[in-house]
Motif scaffolding. Sequence first.
Motif, PDB file in Angstrom:
ATOM      1  N   GLU A  57      -9.296  10.507   0.039  1.00 36.83           N
ATOM      2  CA  GLU A  57      -9.184   9.384   0.990  1.00 36.83           C
ATOM      3  C   GLU A  57      -9.795   8.097   0.480  1.00 36.83           C
ATOM      4  OE1 GLU A  57     -10.848  10.870   4.590  1.00 36.83           O
ATOM      5  OE2 GLU A  57      -9.061  12.075   5.001  1.00 36.83           O
ATOM      6  N   ARG A  58     -10.580   8.193  -0.582  1.00 36.22           N
ATOM      7  CA  ARG A  58     -11.320   7.002  -1.027  1.00 36.22           C
ATOM      8  C   ARG A  58     -10.391   5.983  -1.686  1.00 36.22           C
ATOM      9  NH1 ARG A  58     -13.604   4.747  -5.498  1.00 36.22           N
ATOM     10  NH2 ARG A  58     -15.651   3.799  -5.259  1.00 36.22           N
ATOM     11  N   ASP A  59     -10.307   4.814  -1.108  1.00 38.73           N
ATOM     12  CA  ASP A  59      -9.625   3.683  -1.744  1.00 38.73           C
ATOM     13  C   ASP A  59     -10.084   2.398  -1.045  1.00 38.73           C
ATOM     14  OD1 ASP A  59      -8.049   3.313   0.561  1.00 38.73           O
ATOM     15  OD2 ASP A  59      -6.365   4.455  -0.237  1.00 38.73           O
ATOM     16  N   VAL A  60      -9.485   1.262  -1.404  1.00 36.59           N
ATOM     17  CA  VAL A  60     -10.007  -0.008  -0.853  1.00 36.59           C
ATOM     18  C   VAL A  60      -9.697  -0.190   0.626  1.00 36.59           C
ATOM     19  CG1 VAL A  60     -10.015  -1.212  -3.081  1.00 36.59           C
ATOM     20  CG2 VAL A  60      -8.007  -1.389  -1.588  1.00 36.59           C
ATOM     21  N   THR A  61      -8.892   0.692   1.202  1.00 37.45           N
ATOM     22  CA  THR A  61      -8.659   0.609   2.647  1.00 37.45           C
ATOM     23  C   THR A  61      -9.671   1.466   3.416  1.00 37.45           C
ATOM     24  OG1 THR A  61      -7.112   2.447   2.840  1.00 37.45           O
ATOM     25  CG2 THR A  61      -6.164   0.312   2.260  1.00 37.45           C
ATOM     26  N   SER A  62     -10.374   2.379   2.701  1.00 35.18           N
ATOM     27  CA  SER A  62     -11.328   3.250   3.407  1.00 35.18           C
ATOM     28  C   SER A  62     -12.782   2.894   3.106  1.00 35.18           C
ATOM     29  CB  SER A  62     -11.075   4.719   3.056  1.00 35.18           C
ATOM     30  OG  SER A  62     -11.389   4.949   1.697  1.00 35.18           O
ATOM     31  N   TYR A 104       0.844  -1.192   0.000  1.00 34.85           N
ATOM     32  CA  TYR A 104       0.000   0.000   0.000  1.00 34.85           C
ATOM     33  C   TYR A 104       0.889   1.256   0.000  1.00 34.85           C
ATOM     34  CZ  TYR A 104      -3.680   3.292   1.441  1.00 34.85           C
ATOM     35  OH  TYR A 104      -4.557   4.346   1.496  1.00 34.85           O
ATOM     36  N   ALA A 105       1.918   1.235   0.832  1.00 31.56           N
ATOM     37  CA  ALA A 105       2.839   2.383   0.878  1.00 31.56           C
ATOM     38  C   ALA A 105       3.525   2.555  -0.485  1.00 31.56           C
ATOM     39  CB  ALA A 105       3.877   2.165   1.981  1.00 31.56           C
ATOM     40  N   ASP A 106       3.910   1.433  -1.107  1.00 29.93           N
ATOM     41  CA  ASP A 106       4.527   1.504  -2.446  1.00 29.93           C
ATOM     42  C   ASP A 106       3.561   2.121  -3.453  1.00 29.93           C
ATOM     43  OD1 ASP A 106       6.651   0.171  -1.340  1.00 29.93           O
ATOM     44  OD2 ASP A 106       6.171  -1.787  -2.226  1.00 29.93           O
ATOM     45  N   PHE A 107       2.282   1.721  -3.337  1.00 31.18           N
ATOM     46  CA  PHE A 107       1.257   2.218  -4.266  1.00 31.18           C
ATOM     47  C   PHE A 107       1.115   3.742  -4.142  1.00 31.18           C
ATOM     48  CE2 PHE A 107      -3.134   3.580  -4.948  1.00 31.18           C
ATOM     49  CZ  PHE A 107      -3.368   3.144  -6.241  1.00 31.18           C
ATOM     50  N   ILE A 108       1.041   4.216  -2.897  1.00 33.36           N
ATOM     51  CA  ILE A 108       0.876   5.662  -2.670  1.00 33.36           C
ATOM     52  C   ILE A 108       2.109   6.417  -3.181  1.00 33.36           C
ATOM     53  CG2 ILE A 108       0.567   7.475  -0.889  1.00 33.36           C
ATOM     54  CD1 ILE A 108      -1.942   5.741  -1.176  1.00 33.36           C
ATOM     55  N   LYS A 143      -6.581  12.684  -7.631  1.00 30.98           N
ATOM     56  CA  LYS A 143      -5.245  12.167  -7.321  1.00 30.98           C
ATOM     57  C   LYS A 143      -4.348  12.401  -8.533  1.00 30.98           C
ATOM     58  CE  LYS A 143      -7.922   9.199  -4.586  1.00 30.98           C
ATOM     59  NZ  LYS A 143      -9.079   8.342  -4.867  1.00 30.98           N
ATOM     60  N   THR A 144      -4.721  11.777  -9.643  1.00 34.30           N
ATOM     61  CA  THR A 144      -3.938  12.029 -10.863  1.00 34.30           C
ATOM     62  C   THR A 144      -4.834  12.552 -11.989  1.00 34.30           C
ATOM     63  OG1 THR A 144      -4.195   9.724 -11.520  1.00 34.30           O
ATOM     64  CG2 THR A 144      -2.163  10.299 -10.332  1.00 34.30           C
ATOM     65  N   GLU A 145      -5.991  13.036 -11.628  1.00 30.03           N
ATOM     66  CA  GLU A 145      -6.891  13.611 -12.637  1.00 30.03           C
ATOM     67  C   GLU A 145      -7.709  14.744 -12.030  1.00 30.03           C
ATOM     68  OE1 GLU A 145      -9.029  10.638 -14.926  1.00 30.03           O
ATOM     69  OE2 GLU A 145     -10.657  12.042 -15.347  1.00 30.03           O
ATOM     70  N   TRP A 146      -7.835  15.823 -12.818  1.00 28.67           N
ATOM     71  CA  TRP A 146      -8.682  16.956 -12.451  1.00 28.67           C
ATOM     72  C   TRP A 146      -9.326  17.475 -13.730  1.00 28.67           C
ATOM     73  CZ3 TRP A 146      -9.245  18.879  -7.423  1.00 28.67           C
ATOM     74  CH2 TRP A 146      -8.328  18.410  -6.475  1.00 28.67           C
ATOM     75  N   ALA A 147     -10.447  18.182 -13.586  1.00 33.25           N
ATOM     76  CA  ALA A 147     -11.078  18.765 -14.769  1.00 33.25           C
ATOM     77  C   ALA A 147     -11.443  20.230 -14.492  1.00 33.25           C
ATOM     78  CB  ALA A 147     -12.324  17.968 -15.141  1.00 33.25           C
ATOM     79  N   PHE A 148     -11.254  21.058 -15.516  1.00 32.79           N
ATOM     80  CA  PHE A 148     -11.486  22.497 -15.411  1.00 32.79           C
ATOM     81  C   PHE A 148     -12.416  22.904 -16.547  1.00 32.79           C
ATOM     82  CE2 PHE A 148      -7.908  23.357 -12.501  1.00 32.79           C
ATOM     83  CZ  PHE A 148      -7.239  22.149 -12.610  1.00 32.79           C
ATOM     84  N   LEU A 177       1.714 -10.100 -13.484  1.00 29.60           N
ATOM     85  CA  LEU A 177       0.530  -9.353 -13.047  1.00 29.60           C
ATOM     86  C   LEU A 177       0.871  -7.876 -12.836  1.00 29.60           C
ATOM     87  CD1 LEU A 177      -0.922 -11.823 -10.398  1.00 29.60           C
ATOM     88  CD2 LEU A 177      -1.987 -11.196 -12.559  1.00 29.60           C
ATOM     89  N   PRO A 178      -0.124  -6.980 -12.957  1.00 33.12           N
ATOM     90  CA  PRO A 178       0.139  -5.581 -12.596  1.00 33.12           C
ATOM     91  C   PRO A 178       0.322  -5.458 -11.086  1.00 33.12           C
ATOM     92  CG  PRO A 178      -2.196  -5.911 -13.057  1.00 33.12           C
ATOM     93  CD  PRO A 178      -1.512  -7.221 -13.360  1.00 33.12           C
ATOM     94  N   SER A 179       0.846  -4.320 -10.633  1.00 29.97           N
ATOM     95  CA  SER A 179       0.962  -4.082  -9.191  1.00 29.97           C
ATOM     96  C   SER A 179      -0.433  -4.051  -8.577  1.00 29.97           C
ATOM     97  CB  SER A 179       1.631  -2.727  -8.928  1.00 29.97           C
ATOM     98  OG  SER A 179       2.866  -2.696  -9.577  1.00 29.97           O
ATOM     99  N   PRO A 180      -0.551  -4.354  -7.293  1.00 25.35           N
ATOM    100  CA  PRO A 180      -1.875  -4.316  -6.650  1.00 25.35           C
ATOM    101  C   PRO A 180      -2.518  -2.933  -6.799  1.00 25.35           C
ATOM    102  CG  PRO A 180      -0.193  -5.155  -5.128  1.00 25.35           C
ATOM    103  CD  PRO A 180       0.521  -4.725  -6.357  1.00 25.35           C
ATOM    104  N   LEU A 181      -3.816  -2.947  -7.102  1.00 25.32           N
ATOM    105  CA  LEU A 181      -4.536  -1.700  -7.350  1.00 25.32           C
ATOM    106  C   LEU A 181      -5.364  -1.349  -6.107  1.00 25.32           C
ATOM    107  CD1 LEU A 181      -5.268   0.402  -9.577  1.00 25.32           C
ATOM    108  CD2 LEU A 181      -7.151  -1.109 -10.245  1.00 25.32           C
ATOM    109  N   TYR A 182      -4.814  -0.488  -5.279  1.00 24.89           N
ATOM    110  CA  TYR A 182      -5.535  -0.094  -4.058  1.00 24.89           C
ATOM    111  C   TYR A 182      -6.609   0.950  -4.347  1.00 24.89           C
ATOM    112  CZ  TYR A 182      -2.092  -2.618  -1.268  1.00 24.89           C
ATOM    113  OH  TYR A 182      -1.309  -3.609  -0.727  1.00 24.89           O
TER     114      TYR A 182
END
Length: 437
Positions: A379-384, A70-74, A335-340, A323-328
């Motif tokens: 904050e939204r992810d599979v841990t929350s 999870y830390a690696d993912f973040i 996070k990596t997307e915004w719209a204006f 396999l791809p890395s775990p997708l949390y």
Amino acid sequence: MTLSKHNIFSRIADSDEYFIVNLLTGNADILSAEQAQEVIDQRISNTGEFTEKGYLCDEAEETRLFRKRYADFIDARDKDEIQLFFVPWYSCNFSCTYCYQEGYSNLHTTPSNELINSFYAYIDREFAGRKKYITVFGGEPLLPGEMYKTVVRRLLDKAKEAGLETAFVTNGYSLHDYVDLLKTYKIREVQVTLDGTEQIHDLRRPLKGGGSTFQQIALGIDRALEAGITINLRVVVDRQNLAGITDLARFAIEKGWTKHQKFKTQLGRNYELHYCQTDQGKLLTRIEMYQELYNLIQRHPEILQFHKPAFSISKFLFENGSLPSPLYDSCPGTKTEWAFDYTGSIYSCTATVGKKEEALGTYYPTATKKSELIEQWEERDVTSIKECTSCNLRLACGGGCASVAYNRTGAINSPDCRPVKELLELGISTYFVKELE
Ligand code: SF4
Ligand code: SF4
């Protein structure tokens, strides 16, 4: 030792064999019916391959590995490139049967230089030091006429000044006319939608007031590819046109598009977005779409030359041998997307852009932020998400789309479940058992 909480295990479609996938340890195997029975009966031995691969594990150790990954993912996500959508207007020259922006207000004006400058100043400040690129979105961003072209030129010049690449999401109708302008800039890709061959496409995506659009879009794709611009051809799929994908695949193969290095494809599922679909009966669920595609591919494997469906992580595994890395977290919004958009508002992504009540702030005329709301997104992810914390599919699913979840439950921090197991049954059959290509 106990069976891992992250094992995804099932029978492969149309086969006696089974698969076991574990995203946390990065292992996947095809099992015979006898081996599968041992898993089902929990008769697998503590030693050997099953333990080495983490299908069988020590619970405390697995929890440690889960936290580390999870830390690696973040970390990786914090370094990832950001996609910044910019909507210069919601106007469009098409009247697609399934348009979700039908209800949007349109001022029929173009954004001022001041607003465009504010957008670039904002992203330079807010995302300083981050890799990023711009995607111009609409409405239709490549509208015909000098008034619109001037704005597109201005957006491209400012992106160039900032050292950023630009992508476009267009209906493709005027692409042929924009190619000479676009080819002088760094264009990441142009996403164009074709919903089938001429007859079915024109039925679904006519001009406003009526009129065919297929031939002119195909011309734009030809010209763009000739100019070395990457085309990402998108097919929006529902019950009306899914079977027609075979003809579209043949058309693209005959055109030579599928052999072109700068040609790629994606399937978009037509689903209920912001405004009611005229005909809800046409919509396919995710698994219905993939099941239909799977059936079609059995009969017409040439479809795979045109498009290789992801079937969750099956295609990735097939193409990369790992396999791809775990997708949390599968939702890039905030996070990596915004719209204006041209009103000066900021949103999480393309699913919320233009929905005033879901705006997360403004960049013009002044910069403001709804910090609490942004935090909920961040904050939204599979841990929350409560439902995800005990789900064995979580590292392949990633919690799904926050906007779809919010529309369904009224809470951002809620799940949008993906049929991962069923998709793997189909995908592993397609790519590993039948070896269709
Ligand atoms: S809310 Fe949905 S559409 Fe928006 S970024 Fe997340 S996954 Fe994508
Ligand atoms: S969204 Fe649903 S399927 Fe996905 S991880 Fe959460 S509970 Fe599991």
